[in-house]
Design a protein around this motif. Structure first.
Motif, mmCIF file in Angstrom:
data_model
loop_
_atom_site.group_PDB
_atom_site.id
_atom_site.type_symbol
_atom_site.label_atom_id
_atom_site.label_comp_id
_atom_site.label_asym_id
_atom_site.label_seq_id
_atom_site.Cartn_x
_atom_site.Cartn_y
_atom_site.Cartn_z
ATOM 1 N N GLU A 1 0.808 -1.209 0.000
ATOM 2 C CA GLU A 1 0.000 0.000 0.000
ATOM 3 C C GLU A 1 0.846 1.267 0.000
ATOM 4 O OE1 GLU A 1 -2.635 0.142 3.328
ATOM 5 O OE2 GLU A 1 -1.035 0.041 4.806
ATOM 6 N N LEU B 1 0.459 3.139 -3.098
ATOM 7 C CA LEU B 1 -0.816 3.807 -3.318
ATOM 8 C C LEU B 1 -0.750 5.256 -2.838
ATOM 9 C CD1 LEU B 1 -3.337 1.053 -2.124
ATOM 10 C CD2 LEU B 1 -2.216 1.306 -4.352
ATOM 11 N N THR B 2 -1.654 6.071 -3.343
ATOM 12 C CA THR B 2 -1.691 7.471 -2.922
ATOM 13 C C THR B 2 -2.188 7.618 -1.489
ATOM 14 O OG1 THR B 2 -3.893 7.667 -3.925
ATOM 15 C CG2 THR B 2 -1.995 8.378 -5.248
ATOM 16 N N ARG B 3 -3.006 6.672 -1.017
ATOM 17 C CA ARG B 3 -3.530 6.716 0.347
ATOM 18 C C ARG B 3 -3.548 5.307 0.913
ATOM 19 N NH1 ARG B 3 -7.436 8.998 -2.587
ATOM 20 N NH2 ARG B 3 -8.947 7.409 -1.973
ATOM 21 N N PRO B 4 -3.322 5.145 2.217
ATOM 22 C CA PRO B 4 -3.381 3.807 2.813
ATOM 23 C C PRO B 4 -4.803 3.258 2.794
ATOM 24 C CG PRO B 4 -3.156 5.477 4.515
ATOM 25 C CD PRO B 4 -2.980 6.187 3.201
ATOM 26 N N LEU B 5 -4.899 1.953 2.847
ATOM 27 C CA LEU B 5 -6.201 1.301 2.893
ATOM 28 C C LEU B 5 -6.828 1.491 4.278
ATOM 29 C CD1 LEU B 5 -5.293 -2.080 1.151
ATOM 30 C CD2 LEU B 5 -6.322 -0.052 0.094
ATOM 31 N N GLU B 6 -8.127 1.659 4.288
ATOM 32 C CA GLU B 6 -8.863 1.732 5.543
ATOM 33 C C GLU B 6 -9.317 0.331 5.929
ATOM 34 O OE1 GLU B 6 -12.019 4.492 4.917
ATOM 35 O OE2 GLU B 6 -10.668 6.093 4.255
ATOM 36 N N PRO C 1 -13.495 0.560 -3.292
ATOM 37 C CA PRO C 1 -12.093 0.254 -2.974
ATOM 38 C C PRO C 1 -11.534 -0.994 -3.650
ATOM 39 C CG PRO C 1 -13.356 0.745 -0.980
ATOM 40 C CD PRO C 1 -14.339 0.560 -2.081
ATOM 41 N N ARG D 1 -8.156 -0.499 -5.401
ATOM 42 C CA ARG D 1 -7.087 -0.171 -4.468
ATOM 43 C C ARG D 1 -6.635 -1.402 -3.694
ATOM 44 N NH1 ARG D 1 -6.264 5.062 -3.552
ATOM 45 N NH2 ARG D 1 -5.565 4.673 -1.426
ATOM 46 N N ARG E 1 -4.888 8.638 -9.401
ATOM 47 C CA ARG E 1 -5.516 8.722 -8.081
ATOM 48 C C ARG E 1 -5.225 7.494 -7.232
ATOM 49 N NH1 ARG E 1 -9.899 10.888 -11.116
ATOM 50 N NH2 ARG E 1 -10.993 8.879 -11.045
ATOM 51 N N ARG F 1 1.025 6.151 -6.508
ATOM 52 C CA ARG F 1 2.096 7.138 -6.557
ATOM 53 C C ARG F 1 2.924 6.772 -7.797
ATOM 54 N NH1 ARG F 1 2.370 9.574 -1.512
ATOM 55 N NH2 ARG F 1 1.342 8.406 0.160
#
Length: 208
Positions: A9, A12-17, A104, A107, A139, A142
């Protein structure tokens, strides 16, 4: 419980929730049934939606790669494949069913893909993406478009290339990794497999 893709992750641009991983799960294809599910998903998206010819979609590379599935519960929701080259990998045939787009699913799939790539010691991935989908991939990852490369086209779509940095894994597999670990199923290297039990049965005795 499946380990969280902590290093995957990072690409990725944002971590997984946590809720994302409760709804979706992903991993490498290991059975014939899973392989058939991956091929069916691709037929539904590329052939039915995008009118890709059969011989172009199934291009001769499906037995020289690692396929991945993402599931919503037990139902397959998306797939992709990874081909392995010296020094880089190529992520391709990334497919999400219409009902799971904007969720998600993509992602979670890509976090698991990058986790396996990282664990195998790779530091960069290449993807050839439909040019119209660059905003989507930008989106998710990275990443950056490859400089100095011209767009190209095939199967009636325009494509461009992007590079995805892969985080270094502290336990990356190497030529000196434990021999039984190396032969465990793809992506499941930390859990004893069938051949570990075989080694226990033989008690470490050498064949005569």
């Amino acid at each position: 419980m499946k380990p969280r893709p902590d290093f995957g992750e990072l690409s990725l641009t944002r971590p997984l929730e946590p809720a994302m991983l409760e709804t979706y799960s992903a991993g490498p294809v290991r059975t014939l049934e899973e392989y058939q599910q991956a091929m069916t998903l691709r037929a539904a998206v590329y052939m039915a939606e995008q009118d890709c010819p059969y011989e172009e979609e199934y291009d001769g590379n499906d037995f020289s790669c690692t396929h991945f599935l993402v599931r919503a519960g037990s139902a397959p929701a998306g797939t992709c494949r990874v081909r392995w080259f010296a020094g880089f990998v190529k992520i391709e045939r990334s497919t999400i069913l219409p009902a799971h787009r904007g969720t998600p699913a993509l992602r979670v799939l890509m976090a698991e893909v990058c986790e396996v790539i990282s664990r195998k010691g790779y530091r960069v991935a290449l993807a050839q993406i439909q040019a119209r989908l660059w905003p989507v991939w930008n989106r998710v990852f990275r990443c950056r478009l490859v400089e100095g490369r011209s767009p190209f086209d095939f199967s009636d779509f325009d494509y461009c290339e992007m590079e995805i940095p892969i985080a270094p894994h502290p336990y990356a597999l190497s030529i000196r990794s434990d021999p039984l670990q190396i032969i465990r199923p793809e992506g499941d290297w930390d859990r004893p497999g069938i051949l570990d039990r075989s080694a226990e049965r033989s008690g470490g005795q050498k064949a005569a």
